[in-house]
Motif scaffolding. Sequence first.
Motif, PDB file in Angstrom:
ATOM      1  N   VAL A   1     -55.771  64.664  11.447  1.00  0.00           N
ATOM      2  CA  VAL A   1     -55.528  65.719  12.427  1.00  0.00           C
ATOM      3  C   VAL A   1     -54.743  65.159  13.613  1.00  0.00           C
ATOM      4  O   VAL A   1     -53.898  65.836  14.187  1.00  0.00           O
ATOM      5  CB  VAL A   1     -56.861  66.336  12.908  1.00  0.00           C
ATOM      6  CG1 VAL A   1     -56.631  67.417  13.952  1.00  0.00           C
ATOM      7  CG2 VAL A   1     -57.652  66.889  11.725  1.00  0.00           C
ATOM      8  N   TYR A   2     -55.014  63.901  13.958  1.00  0.00           N
ATOM      9  CA  TYR A   2     -54.401  63.261  15.131  1.00  0.00           C
ATOM     10  C   TYR A   2     -54.514  61.760  14.952  1.00  0.00           C
ATOM     11  O   TYR A   2     -55.556  61.269  14.499  1.00  0.00           O
ATOM     12  CB  TYR A   2     -55.147  63.709  16.398  1.00  0.00           C
ATOM     13  CG  TYR A   2     -54.758  63.008  17.659  1.00  0.00           C
ATOM     14  CD1 TYR A   2     -53.668  63.436  18.404  1.00  0.00           C
ATOM     15  CD2 TYR A   2     -55.495  61.921  18.130  1.00  0.00           C
ATOM     16  CE1 TYR A   2     -53.312  62.796  19.594  1.00  0.00           C
ATOM     17  CE2 TYR A   2     -55.153  61.278  19.316  1.00  0.00           C
ATOM     18  CZ  TYR A   2     -54.058  61.722  20.033  1.00  0.00           C
ATOM     19  OH  TYR A   2     -53.712  61.093  21.205  1.00  0.00           O
ATOM     20  N   VAL A   3     -53.449  61.030  15.304  1.00  0.00           N
ATOM     21  CA  VAL A   3     -53.522  59.565  15.290  1.00  0.00           C
ATOM     22  C   VAL A   3     -52.953  59.010  16.587  1.00  0.00           C
ATOM     23  O   VAL A   3     -52.005  59.551  17.140  1.00  0.00           O
ATOM     24  CB  VAL A   3     -52.792  58.935  14.073  1.00  0.00           C
ATOM     25  CG1 VAL A   3     -53.410  59.389  12.770  1.00  0.00           C
ATOM     26  CG2 VAL A   3     -51.313  59.224  14.094  1.00  0.00           C
ATOM     27  N   SER A   4     -53.565  57.960  17.069  1.00  0.00           N
ATOM     28  CA  SER A   4     -53.084  57.213  18.236  1.00  0.00           C
ATOM     29  C   SER A   4     -53.686  55.814  18.139  1.00  0.00           C
ATOM     30  O   SER A   4     -54.581  55.584  17.320  1.00  0.00           O
ATOM     31  CB  SER A   4     -53.507  57.897  19.541  1.00  0.00           C
ATOM     32  OG  SER A   4     -54.878  57.684  19.800  1.00  0.00           O
TER      33      SER A   4
ATOM     34  N   THR B   1     -49.539  71.119  10.861  1.00  0.00           N
ATOM     35  CA  THR B   1     -49.090  71.740   9.623  1.00  0.00           C
ATOM     36  C   THR B   1     -50.266  71.965   8.689  1.00  0.00           C
ATOM     37  O   THR B   1     -51.321  71.336   8.823  1.00  0.00           O
ATOM     38  CB  THR B   1     -48.057  70.841   8.917  1.00  0.00           C
ATOM     39  OG1 THR B   1     -48.663  69.590   8.626  1.00  0.00           O
ATOM     40  CG2 THR B   1     -46.820  70.632   9.780  1.00  0.00           C
ATOM     41  N   SER B   2     -50.076  72.864   7.763  1.00  0.00           N
ATOM     42  CA  SER B   2     -51.095  73.109   6.752  1.00  0.00           C
ATOM     43  C   SER B   2     -50.428  72.979   5.390  1.00  0.00           C
ATOM     44  O   SER B   2     -49.396  73.605   5.169  1.00  0.00           O
ATOM     45  CB  SER B   2     -51.691  74.499   6.918  1.00  0.00           C
ATOM     46  OG  SER B   2     -52.713  74.702   5.975  1.00  0.00           O
ATOM     47  N   PRO B   3     -50.923  72.158   4.517  1.00  0.00           N
ATOM     48  CA  PRO B   3     -52.123  71.341   4.659  1.00  0.00           C
ATOM     49  C   PRO B   3     -51.872  70.123   5.543  1.00  0.00           C
ATOM     50  O   PRO B   3     -50.734  69.709   5.744  1.00  0.00           O
ATOM     51  CB  PRO B   3     -52.419  70.903   3.230  1.00  0.00           C
ATOM     52  CG  PRO B   3     -51.096  70.883   2.550  1.00  0.00           C
ATOM     53  CD  PRO B   3     -50.287  71.982   3.201  1.00  0.00           C
ATOM     54  N   LEU B   4     -52.973  69.569   6.051  1.00  0.00           N
ATOM     55  CA  LEU B   4     -52.887  68.367   6.883  1.00  0.00           C
ATOM     56  C   LEU B   4     -52.465  67.179   6.026  1.00  0.00           C
ATOM     57  O   LEU B   4     -52.823  67.091   4.846  1.00  0.00           O
ATOM     58  CB  LEU B   4     -54.249  68.077   7.531  1.00  0.00           C
ATOM     59  CG  LEU B   4     -54.711  69.075   8.581  1.00  0.00           C
ATOM     60  CD1 LEU B   4     -56.193  68.865   8.902  1.00  0.00           C
ATOM     61  CD2 LEU B   4     -53.869  68.956   9.835  1.00  0.00           C
TER      62      LEU B   4
END
Length: 191
Positions: free
Chosen positions: A114-117, A92-95
Motif C-alpha cells: 500500500v505504501y513504502v518508505s 491503483t487496483s489491484p495493489l
Amino acid sequence: QYAGTGPGQMTLTASGKGFEPGVYRSTIVIESANAAPQFVTVPVIFVLGGSTAGTLIGGIANPATYQATAAPGALLSVFGTNLAGDIKPFTTSPLPYSSGGVSATVNGIAAPLVYVSPAQVNIQVPYEVGAGPAVLGIDNNGEIAGFAFQVTSAAPGIFTDANGMIAPNAGVQPGGLATLYFNGAGEVSPA
C-alpha cells in the motif's frame, strides 16, 4: 542426551540449501514423557539472505488503532529502518506485490503493498494466512528482514483524524450520514 536427569544442551543447525532468500517460520517441539509439561514448543524464524545494510523491522501496528494487532485481509503498518529506498504510495487496483525491488510476505505468501518508505511499509495481510503465529518478511533489493507476530481472527479499528474525530465526516449533523473507514474485520461471509 536422550535419557537421564539434569541440565542438557542441544545444538540446532539450519541449512537454507534449496530455499530462496526470504523469511521462514518453523516450530521445534521438545518432548519428554516424564516432564511437566510433557512438551514445549519453540517458535523459530529463519532469515535466509539476511541484511548487511541494516534492514530491520522494529514493530507492526494496525494503522487504524496503532495496536500491534493484525487480521487476515487487514492493512498493517510495518516500522523499521532501511525498508525501502524511495517513498511511494500506491492507489491503483489491484495493489502491487513489488515495487522498486521491495516486496513483503506473511508466512511466505506475497502481501500487496500500500505504501513504502525507508522507515515504514504498509501492506495488506493476505487472507490466505488465517489466524495464528505469523512471520513477516520484507525484502528490500535482497536485504531481508523478518519479524514474528500473531494474526488474530479479527483486529477491528476505525480510522480517525488527528483529533480523534471520525474522518472525513467529523462535522456531520444529527440525522446526517457519516462514512466510517474500518480495518481488521478478518474473514467475513459473504466476502
